[in-house]
Motif scaffolding. Structure first.
Motif, PDB file in Angstrom:
ATOM      1  N   GLY A   1      -9.174   8.388   0.334  1.00 25.35           N
ATOM      2  CA  GLY A   1      -8.198   7.575   1.023  1.00 25.35           C
ATOM      3  C   GLY A   1      -8.042   8.753   2.008  1.00 25.35           C
ATOM      4  O   GLY A   1      -7.613  10.079   2.115  1.00 25.35           O
TER       5      GLY A   1
ATOM      6  N   CYS B   1      -2.324   2.661  -6.430  1.00 24.39           N
ATOM      7  CA  CYS B   1      -4.028   3.197  -5.414  1.00 24.39           C
ATOM      8  C   CYS B   1      -5.396   2.260  -5.615  1.00 24.39           C
ATOM      9  O   CYS B   1      -5.455   1.514  -5.074  1.00 24.39           O
ATOM     10  CB  CYS B   1      -4.665   3.838  -6.749  1.00 24.39           C
ATOM     11  SG  CYS B   1      -3.606   5.815  -6.060  1.00 24.39           S
TER      12      CYS B   1
ATOM     13  N   LYS C   1      -4.006  -0.188  -2.741  1.00 25.94           N
ATOM     14  CA  LYS C   1      -4.178  -0.348  -2.013  1.00 25.94           C
ATOM     15  C   LYS C   1      -5.572   0.043  -1.198  1.00 25.94           C
ATOM     16  O   LYS C   1      -6.470   0.544  -0.616  1.00 25.94           O
ATOM     17  CB  LYS C   1      -4.130   1.838  -1.313  1.00 25.94           C
ATOM     18  CG  LYS C   1      -2.315   1.720  -1.372  1.00 25.94           C
ATOM     19  CD  LYS C   1      -1.925   1.656   0.434  1.00 25.94           C
ATOM     20  CE  LYS C   1      -0.918   1.088   0.404  1.00 25.94           C
ATOM     21  NZ  LYS C   1       0.064   0.380   1.766  1.00 25.94           N
TER      22      LYS C   1
ATOM     23  N   TRP D   1      -7.712   2.557  -3.377  1.00 27.86           N
ATOM     24  CA  TRP D   1      -8.108   3.855  -3.509  1.00 27.86           C
ATOM     25  C   TRP D   1      -8.348   3.981  -4.474  1.00 27.86           C
ATOM     26  O   TRP D   1      -7.660   4.059  -5.184  1.00 27.86           O
ATOM     27  CB  TRP D   1      -7.072   4.286  -2.835  1.00 27.86           C
ATOM     28  CG  TRP D   1      -6.243   4.203  -1.179  1.00 27.86           C
ATOM     29  CD1 TRP D   1      -7.132   3.847  -0.432  1.00 27.86           C
ATOM     30  CD2 TRP D   1      -5.134   4.948  -0.331  1.00 27.86           C
ATOM     31  NE1 TRP D   1      -6.113   3.516   0.530  1.00 27.86           N
ATOM     32  CE2 TRP D   1      -4.887   4.318   0.241  1.00 27.86           C
ATOM     33  CE3 TRP D   1      -3.872   4.934  -1.465  1.00 27.86           C
ATOM     34  CZ2 TRP D   1      -4.041   4.780   1.546  1.00 27.86           C
ATOM     35  CZ3 TRP D   1      -2.848   5.462  -0.418  1.00 27.86           C
ATOM     36  CH2 TRP D   1      -2.581   4.411   0.661  1.00 27.86           C
TER      37      TRP D   1
END
Ligand code: ADP
Ligand code: MG
Length: 315
Positions: free
Chosen positions: A233, A282, A285, A287
C-alpha cells in the motif's frame, strides 16, 4: 480434579511454597515451569501425599490428601524426580510388584500388557532393570505410574537425563496419555511446555507468577509485543493507519521491502494482542498483508522477563 488452597511449605525460614492456590480441571495437560529450586518438586510431592504441607489444603478429585489419603492417592499415578525402580527385578517382576502394592483390581495380565504396549516395553519385559538404558528405565518409571489406570498423572521432570530421541519419545507418550488422563508435568525446559502442554503455570521462589494457556503466555502476558508486518500500500498512509490501530503504541518503518510490500514494526500496548486489529484495518483498506510475525515474544523471552520482574519485586 485438583484444588490447592493457600499451600505453604516452609523449611526453617525458607519458603519452598509460599501461599499457592490453583485449580486444575479434568482432562487438562498442565506444565509446571520454573527454574531449579522454584518449588516444583515440593509441590508435586505434596500433591501426591509424599510430603506434608506446612499449611493449606490439597484436594484430589474431592478428597483431601491429608484427611483421606487412600482415596486421594488411588486417583494418582506419580513419576517422582528419582523413579523408584528396583534394579535387581526384571521389568515384569517390578510391574507385578507395583500392581500388588497398589492393590490394583484390574485384570492383571491384560492391564500390564496394555501398559507394556503403551510405553513400548514389551521387548524388554524379561530384562533386569539395572541392565536397561536410562531411557528405558524412565519408561519403566512411567509404566508404574500408569498401573491402576489413574485419572491423574503427575510427572516430575520426566525427560531429565534422556538423549534427544528419548526426549521426543517421552513427550509423544505424554501427549498420548493426555488424551485420556489429566496430566501435570514439571520442567525447567520451555520447549517442553510449548510442545506438550495446553496450560502453563510458571513458578518462581515458591510463588505462581503466571498461569495461562500456553499460547497466551507468549503473546499477551508480555509487556506489549512487537509485530513485524509486510503491507502492500502507499507507504506513508500505511504507517499512519497502523498508528491508528486500537492497541498500537508505536510504529517503526523499517525501510525494508518484502516483494512490493513495506515492512513495519508495530509495538502494542501491554496485555493486548493487536494482530486481529491489524488485519481488519488492512482488509478495510484493501492493503494485502504478505507477512505478519511476532518478534521477540517467544516463551523464552517472556519466561525470563517474568522471572526477572518477580525477582525485582521481591515476590
Ligand atoms: P524444584 O523442583 O523446582 O527444583 P524444589 O521443590 O526441589 O525445587 O525446592 C524448592 C526449594 O525448597 C529450594 O530452595 C530447596 O533448596 C528447598 N528444599 C527442598 N527440599 C528441602 C529439604 N528437604 N530441606 C530444606 N530445603 C529444601
Ligand atoms: Mg525438582
Amino acid at each position: 480434579m485438583i484444588k490447592i488452597e493457600n499451600l505453604v511449605k516452609r523449611y526453617g525460614t525458607n519458603y519452598a511454597l509460599n501461599d499457592v492456590s490453583l485449580e486444575i480441571g479434568e482432562g487438562e495437560i498442565v506444565g509446571l515451569l520454573g527454574p531449579n529450586g522454584a518449588g516444583k518438586s515440593t509441590m508435586m510431592n505434596i500433591l501426591t501425599g509424599y510430603l506434608a504441607a506446612t499449611s493449606g489444603v490439597v484436594e484430589i478429585g474431592g478428597y483431601d490428601i491429608e484427611e483421606d489419603p487412600m482415596r486421594a492417592k488411588a486417583l494418582i499415578g506419580f513419576l517422582p524426580e528419582q523413579p523408584p525402580v528396583y534394579p535387581d527385578m526384571t521389568v515384569m517382576e517390578y510391574l507385578e510388584f507395583v500392581y500388588e502394592l497398589k492393590g490394583c483390581t484390574l485384570e492383571k495380565e491384560k492391564h500390564l500388557g496394555e501398559i507394556l504396549d503403551t510405553v513400548k516395553l514389551r521387548d524388554v519385559k524379561g530384562r533386569l532393570i539395572k541392565n536397561l538404558s536410562k531411557g528405558y528405565r524412565q519408561r519403566v518409571g512411567i509404566a508404574q505410574a500408569l498401573i491402576g489406570n489413574p485419572k491423574l498423572i503427575i510427572f516430575d521432570e520426566p525427560t531429565v537425563g534422556l538423549d534427544p530421541k528419548q526426549i521426543l519419545e517421552v513427550r509423544n507418550l505424554i501427549r498420548t496419555l493426555g488424551k485420556k488422563h489429566t496430566v501435570i508435568l514439571s520442567t525447567h525446559i520451555l520447549a517442553e511446555v510449548q510442545s506438550v502442554c495446553e496450560r502453563v503455570i510458571i513458578i518462581n521462589r515458591g510463588k505462581i507468577i503466571a498461569d495461562d494457556r500456553t499460547e497466551n503466555i507468549a503473546t499477551t502476558l508480555e509487556n506489549g509485543m512487537t509485530i513485524e508486518i509486510s503491507v502492500v500500500g502507499p507507504r506513508r498512509d500505511v504507517a499512519r493507519e497502523l498508528e491508528g490501530v486500537v492497541g498500537a503504541r508505536k510504529v517503526h518503518d523499517t525501510g525494508e521491502r518484502d516483494a512490493d510490500a513495506y515492512i513495519f514494526r508495530v509495538e502494542s500496548k501491554p496485555m493486548v494482542d493487536i494482530r486481529k486489529n491489524l488485519f481488519y484495518m488492512c482488509a478495510k483498506k484493501s492493503w494485502p498483508i504478505l507477512a505478519m510475525k511476532t518478534v521477540g515474544s517467544d516463551l523464552e523471552t517472556v519466561f525470563i522477563r517474568l522471572v526477572e520482574n518477580a525477582d525485582a519485586q521481591g515476590v
